[in-house]
Design a protein around this motif. Structure first.
Motif: not given
Length: 198
Positions: A1-25
């Motif tokens: 059995m082998m599972l392959m990820e064919q597409t990646q999560v695009p950078t634009g879908a990542l919660p960058m601003s929310g993560f910065k708020d979480h870190l209090r940057l």
């Protein structure tokens, strides 16, 4: 059995601003985006850790699952959830020849923990000796971060913050799970019954 990820999560879908708020940057400075590449790395690592623990895809993407035999002749459990669509079902012989299985021959049985490809007849198509079956599907809670359940999103932030705050310590901190993450993930983890059969 082998599972392959064919597409990646695009950078634009990542919660960058929310993560910065979480870190209090701090914000409002000219170089506030200088750490974005580093933060993205830790967010992706945390998402991978949460997905591995829960067998859930957080943000929708395409997968290819290849196997050489059915565990159940009438249905096949898919290794990632939640699955929204089966996009292709192909039987490959030992010479590499491919036969596409008609959509009328199977259906998706949706489930939060154990989605299955189910035969609409009695059994799934036979996998030839030396051949394989390939199932292509889309899995994830949705295309945007806002589609991810809030407890899983919080677990990702806690894990990513842990990686970020212990970045100088290297591998020694990787075995330690941040406080509260296990509790947040518990209800999403698969329970193996009957020795994992099916």
């Amino acid at each position: 059995m082998m599972l392959m990820e064919q597409t990646q999560v695009p950078t634009g879908a990542l919660p960058m601003s929310g993560f910065k708020d979480h870190l209090r940057l701090g914000t409002g400075f000219g170089n506030e985006s200088v750490q974005d590449a580093v933060l993205e790395t830790y967010l992706r690592a945390a998402m991978a850790a949460v997905e591995a623990r829960t067998s859930k895809a957080l943000i929708s993407r395409d997968y290819s699952y290849t196997l050489t035999a059915w565990r159940d002749l009438g249905a096949q459990v898919l290794p990632v959830a939640p699955v929204s669509a089966i996009t292709a079902f192909v039987i490959v012989d030992r010479t590499g020849g491919e036969a596409i299985v008609a959509e009328s021959k199977y259906m998706l049985e949706e489930d939060m923990h154990r989605p299955r490809l189910v035969s609409t007849g009695f059994v799934l198509p036979q996998v030839p000796v030396g051949g394989k079956a390939r199932i292509e599907f889309t899995a994830g809670f949705g295309p945007a971060w806002s589609d991810v359940p809030s407890d899983l999103a919080q677990a990702v932030f806690l894990m990513a913050a842990h990686y970020y705050e212990h970045r100088q310590e290297g591998a020694s901190s990787e075995s330690t799970m941040p406080f509260g993450v296990s509790t947040l993930l518990e209800r999403y983890r698969n329970i193996r019954l009957f020795g994992g059969r099916g």
